[in-house]
Design an enzyme around this catalytic site. Structure first.
Site, mmCIF file in Angstrom:
data_model
loop_
_atom_site.group_PDB
_atom_site.id
_atom_site.type_symbol
_atom_site.label_atom_id
_atom_site.label_comp_id
_atom_site.label_asym_id
_atom_site.label_seq_id
_atom_site.Cartn_x
_atom_site.Cartn_y
_atom_site.Cartn_z
ATOM 1 C CB VAL A 11 -4.739 10.904 -6.314
ATOM 2 C CG1 VAL A 11 -4.378 11.306 -7.864
ATOM 3 C CG2 VAL A 11 -3.408 11.528 -5.781
ATOM 4 C CB THR A 121 3.169 8.213 -8.873
ATOM 5 O OG1 THR A 121 1.688 9.229 -8.157
ATOM 6 C CG2 THR A 121 3.799 8.064 -8.786
ATOM 7 C CD GLU A 154 -0.224 13.082 -7.811
ATOM 8 O OE1 GLU A 154 -0.614 14.069 -6.379
ATOM 9 O OE2 GLU A 154 0.137 12.036 -6.671
ATOM 10 C CD GLU A 158 -0.816 12.597 1.817
ATOM 11 O OE1 GLU A 158 -2.254 12.289 2.892
ATOM 12 O OE2 GLU A 158 -1.324 11.314 1.610
ATOM 13 C CB CYS A 266 3.706 10.363 -2.550
ATOM 14 S SG CYS A 266 2.139 10.434 -2.817
ATOM 15 N NE ARG A 334 -1.589 6.499 2.584
ATOM 16 C CZ ARG A 334 -1.768 6.150 1.289
ATOM 17 N NH1 ARG A 334 -2.061 5.649 -0.009
ATOM 18 N NH2 ARG A 334 -2.996 7.759 1.590
#
Length: 459
Positions: A11, A121, A154, A158, A266, A334
């Site tokens: 980000v 976030t 945001e 990705e 996310c 991740r």
């Protein structure tokens, strides 16, 4: 405008580079001095299409600077973006220590009025917590400072983060004063020329908007995966169902592709944080918990199918794996579904030869000493002698492979496809035993096992 960005992850780095591209004077700060040194040379450690070139352009133009000096960064910008990590704690809540550390730096070094923007976030109410924390630090230091807190979440994907930042579909800004609104509108003017994309709201609504957006997208993914499971049991084809429901403009085609689960930086983290927030507010989180449960179960689906096909015995088997990143056009591992699959296969005694266009280095860092993992240089090199091919990520190079070569090199023509890349009828015509997700009879284990036995006998 002078801008400071704290954090040089996905980000922060994208935000800094794109802001510099349109003419702002940007300082990007990170505590990792080695990373900062590399960035000053234009070396970007994360894979994101177009980002490395954009960083180099910003450096050459003299509008993008990198530092590990928090004092320099705090004093530089009239707008300071916080884009640091907010990882999950064990209870699902977001760890805000890095966010609050930026607040402490602001209280310590800033003298001129400042707009502090939450880009990370963060849970609803973080803006109030951050304001109180800065005020407490200022009081302790015996200092005064005029500052405002803004929430500007945001909505980057990705793999297309640069394009999303350049051409946002909406710019959500949560703030309280008209002067701050004017400054933020000026800041985003280069991205707001075609039509007005700016949505002003209060601070807490902006914070919740980010979580609500990711929660809705995650819900669509888990919904279609549950319908895909139903399709398998009823002999229906989820691809036909997907087309049928996607034609409804109220539903649309986005995020209704069945697969082996969502991952990344996310959705998993934000769903856990949203569930924790609901619990803290004494609100029901039944739907959110169901979404997360379905996704966790979906990540095991490929392994369960593989184990069932081989009647529970995977000892000594070798599997070819295409795709390691959680999605195409990124190297992010991740919460990737491939990790659940890999670890389950190894625990069952199987070995894996794997290829991914971008995530090989990240995989090596995650599993540096795993003897049952072999990372190969090409998609074709994972195939020779493997018992089956498994597909975890829908990279473009995997969509139209040389099926004859695959059939020749595999020990048996078996493919477990976690992303529904191929047509089951065509695969059957080519002689493959093919397992997609939710495509009716093509997922039928007894039929497939019988076909496999016939192939084995003929071989």
């Amino acid at each position: 405008m002078k801008i400071s960005v704290f954090g040089s992850g996905y980000v922060g780095l994208v935000q800094a580079a794109v802001m510099a591209e349109v003419g702002h004077d940007v300082v990007c700060m990170d505590i990792d001095e080695h990373k900062v040194a590399n960035l000053r040379q234009g070396l970007v450690s994360i894979f994101e299409p177009g980002l490395a070139a954009l960083v180099r352009e910003g450096l050459e133009a003299g509008r993008l600077h990198f530092t590990s000096d928090d004092q320099l960064a705090v004093q530089h910008g009239q707008v300071l973006f916080i884009a640091v990590g907010t990882p999950s704690r064990d209870d699902g809540s977001a760890d805000l220590r890095q966010v609050l550390a930026v607040g402490e730096a602001v209280a310590r070094y800033r003298e001129q009025p400042l707009i502090v923007v939450e880009k990370s976030t963060v849970p609803v109410g973080t803006g109030d917590i951050l304001r109180a924390h800065i005020e407490k630090c200022l009081l302790k230091a015996g200092r005064l400072l005029q500052f405002d807190i803004v929430s500007n979440p945001e909505f980057l994907k990705e793999g297309s983060a640069v394009a999303d930042c350049r051409r946002p579909d909406r710019i959500v800004i949560g703030c309280e004063r008209d002067e701050v609104r004017d400054t933020m509108r000026d800041l985003y003017a280069p991205f707001n020329r075609n039509h007005d994309r700016v949505l002003f709201m209060d601070l807490r609504s902006a914070e919740l908007t980010k979580y609500a957006a990711n929660g809705m997208l995650a819900t669509k993914i888990s919904f279609i995966n549950q319908i895909a499971e139903l399709a398998e049991h009823l002999g229906a084809d989820i691809e036909s169902v997907r087309l049928g429901i996607g034609a409804d403009s109220r539903i649309g085609y986005h995020f209704i592709y069945p697969g082996c689960g969502y991952g990344g930086s996310c959705f998993p983290k934000d769903m856990r944080a949203l569930i924790h927030t609901a619990e803290q507010a004494h609100c029901s989180s039944d739907l959110l918990q169901a979404v997360e449960t379905i996704n966790l179960r979906q990540k095991h689906k490929l392994f369960e199918r593989i184990k069932a096909f081989y009647k529970g015995d995977l000892r000594g088997k070798t599997f070819a794996l295409w795709g390691l990143a959680f999605k195409p056009n990124t190297d992010d591992m991740r919460d990737a579904p491939s990790r659940t699959l890999l670890e389950s296969l190894w625990a069952a005694g199987a070995s894996v030869r794997a290829f991914d266009p971008e995530a090989m280095q990240q995989t090596q860092l995650l599993y540096p000493d795993e003897p049952k993992l072999m990372l190969m240089g090409t998609p074709e090199s994972v195939l020779p002698g493997a018992d089956a091919l498994i597909i975890c990520t829908e990279w473009q190079p995997f969509k139209a492979p040389d099926f004859q070569l695959i059939q020749q090199r595999l020990k048996a023509p078996v493919i477990f496809d976690g992303r529904n890349l191929y047509d089951p009828d065509r695969m059957a015509d080519k002689g493959f035993i093919y397992f997609p997700m939710g495509r009716g009879q093509s997922c039928n284990l007894p039929i497939a096992q019988q076909a496999w036995l016939e192939v084995s006998k003929s071989a």
